[in-house]
Enzyme design. Structure first.
Site, PDB file in Angstrom:
ATOM      1  N   ALA A  67      48.610  30.279  40.362  1.00  0.00           N
ATOM      2  CA  ALA A  67      49.938  30.634  39.872  1.00  0.00           C
ATOM      3  C   ALA A  67      50.847  30.816  41.078  1.00  0.00           C
ATOM      4  O   ALA A  67      50.369  31.103  42.188  1.00  0.00           O
ATOM      5  CB  ALA A  67      49.859  31.938  39.079  1.00  0.00           C
ATOM      6  N   GLY A 110      44.840  29.896  39.187  1.00  0.00           N
ATOM      7  CA  GLY A 110      45.275  29.022  38.092  1.00  0.00           C
ATOM      8  C   GLY A 110      44.884  27.566  38.320  1.00  0.00           C
ATOM      9  O   GLY A 110      44.719  26.809  37.364  1.00  0.00           O
ATOM     10  N   GLU A 113      41.531  27.345  37.068  1.00  0.00           N
ATOM     11  CA  GLU A 113      41.624  27.441  35.600  1.00  0.00           C
ATOM     12  C   GLU A 113      42.139  26.126  35.004  1.00  0.00           C
ATOM     13  O   GLU A 113      41.699  25.718  33.929  1.00  0.00           O
ATOM     14  CB  GLU A 113      42.523  28.627  35.218  1.00  0.00           C
ATOM     15  CG  GLU A 113      41.825  29.961  35.517  1.00  0.00           C
ATOM     16  CD  GLU A 113      42.762  31.153  35.490  1.00  0.00           C
ATOM     17  OE1 GLU A 113      43.779  31.128  36.216  1.00  0.00           O
ATOM     18  OE2 GLU A 113      42.488  32.109  34.751  1.00  0.00           O
ATOM     19  N   GLU A 133      42.203  35.981  42.628  1.00  0.00           N
ATOM     20  CA  GLU A 133      43.219  36.920  42.108  1.00  0.00           C
ATOM     21  C   GLU A 133      42.928  38.361  42.482  1.00  0.00           C
ATOM     22  O   GLU A 133      43.839  39.165  42.662  1.00  0.00           O
ATOM     23  CB  GLU A 133      43.312  36.808  40.575  1.00  0.00           C
ATOM     24  CG  GLU A 133      43.942  35.519  40.060  1.00  0.00           C
ATOM     25  CD  GLU A 133      42.945  34.405  39.819  1.00  0.00           C
ATOM     26  OE1 GLU A 133      41.805  34.473  40.345  1.00  0.00           O
ATOM     27  OE2 GLU A 133      43.298  33.459  39.104  1.00  0.00           O
TER      28      GLU A 133
END
Ligand code: CAA
Length: 259
Positions: A67, A110, A113, A133
Site C-alpha cells: 500500500a 499489499g 496480497e 506491515e
C-alpha cells in the site's frame, strides 16, 4: 482501452490482456488510484469476450512494495473505515477469468496480497515476498492474514506476518505461494505463455474451474464437492463440452466457442 495514470494496459494479444503496474518512482505502491484503475480495467475485461485471461506484472525491480505508505499516513480510523480500497480489492478477488502474475523484485505488503489475488504466479529468481506491515505498527489489510495462512500454512504465515522477514522466490514456490521460478528475464514470457494457453481453453469450463477451486478456501469438503458436481453437471450442457469430446474422438483440434 483508455489510458491510465498508474498502470499501462496493453492491447489484447491472443486473448490475454496485460496490466503493467507503473509507478516506478514509488516502487509501484498501490495507492487508491492504482487499485481503482485495476478495478476499472477488470470491470471492462469481465464483459469483453476477446479477453480470456489477464496478466498482471510490475517492472524488473519491483512488482509492488505494498500500500502507498505516504497516502496511508493521512488516514485516521474514520478515513480507514471509509476507505474505497477494500471495494477495489473485492473487484480483483471476484474477477471471474484467470489472472496470471509475472513477478520480479519486491512483492511486499499489499504487493504480496495482490500476488495472492492472482491465480497463477510466475516469479523471477530475484523476487522477494513479505508482509512487513508489522514494522509500521499495522497488519496486512488486503486479506493477507486470511489468504496467507490458507496458502502457505500457519507456521510460515505467522513467521512472515509477525517478523516482517522476506522470503525468496524459491521459498515462495516451495510453500505454494507461487507456482514457478524462472530467471527474471523469462518470468513475463513464461506467464504470457501460460495465459495464452489458458486463453485457448473452453471459457465456461475455465470460469467454473476457477470458481470451484477458489471455493475450496471457504467451504467444507462436502459443500465444495457439491459445488464441483453442480459445475461439472452444468458443463454437460455446453456446446464446448460436446466439441471437446467430439474433437478427441475425431483426433482433431477442438474449436471452442464459449457456448
Ligand atoms: N509506499 C510509498 N512509497 C514507497 C513504498 C510504499 N509502500 N515503498 C517504497 N516507496 C518509495 C520510497 O519512499 C522511495 O521514494 P523516495 O525516493 O521518494 O523516497 C522509493 O519508493 C524507493 O524506496 P527505497 O528508497 O526505500 O528503496 P530501497 O531499495 O532502499 O528499499 C523496499 C526497497 C525494501 C521495498 C523499501 O522501499 C520498503 O521497505 N518499502 C515499504 C514496504 C512496506 O512496508 N510495505 C507494506 C506497506 S503497508 C501495506 O501494504 C498494507 C496492506 O496490507 C494493504
Amino acid at each position: 482501452m483508455q489510458t491510465y495514470e498508474d498502470i499501462l494496459v496493453d492491447s489484447v494479444q491472443d486473448g490475454v490482456l496485460t496490466i503493467r503496474l507503473n509507478r516506478p518512482e514509488a516502487y509501484n505502491a498501490l495507492r487508491t488510484q492504482l487499485l481503482s484503475e485495476i478495478a476499472d480495467v477488470l470491470a471492462q475485461a469481465k464483459d469483453d469476450e476477446t479477453v480470456k485471461t489477464v496478466l498482471i506484472t510490475g517492472n524488473d525491480k519491483v512488482f509492488a512494495a505494498g500500500a502507498d505508505i505516504k497516502e496511508m499516513a493521512s488516514l485516521d480510523a474514520v478515513g480507514v473505515m471509509n476507505d474505497p480500497r477494500p471495494a477495489h480489492w473485492r473487484a480483483i478477488a471476484q474477477f471471474p477469468k484467470p489472472i496470471v502474475a509475472a513477478v520480479n523484485g519486491f512483492a511486499l505488503g499489499g504487493g504480496c496480497e495482490l500476488v495472492m489475488h492472482c491465480d497463477i504466479v510466475i516469479a523471477g529468481d530475484n523476487a522477494q515476498f513479505g508482509q512487513p506491515e508489522i514494522n509500521l505498527g499495522i497488519i496486512p489489510g488486503a486479506g493477507g492474514t486470511q489468504r496467507l495462512i490458507r496458502t502457505i500454512g500457519k507456521s510460515m504465515a505467522m513467521q512472515l506476518v509477525l517478523s516482517g522477514e522476506f522470503i525468496s522466490a524459491e521459498q515462495a514456490r516451495d510453500f505454494g505461494l507461487i507456482s514457478e521460478v524462472t530467471i527474471p528475464e523469462r518470468s513475463f514470457e513464461r506467464a504470457m505463455e501460460l495465459a495464452k494457453k489458458i486463453a485457448t481453453k473452453p471459457p465456461i469450463a475455465v470460469r467454473l474451474a476457477k470458481e470451484s477451486l477458489l471455493k475450496a478456501y471457504e467451504t467444507t469438503l462436502d459443500s465444495g464437492l457439491n459445488i464441483e458436481r453442480k459445475a461439472f453437471t452444468m458443463l454437460a450442457a455446453t456446446q464446448d463440452r460436446n466439441e471437446g469430446i467430439a474433437a478427441f474422438m475425431e483426433k482433431r483440434k477442438p474449436e471452442f466457442k464459449g457456448k
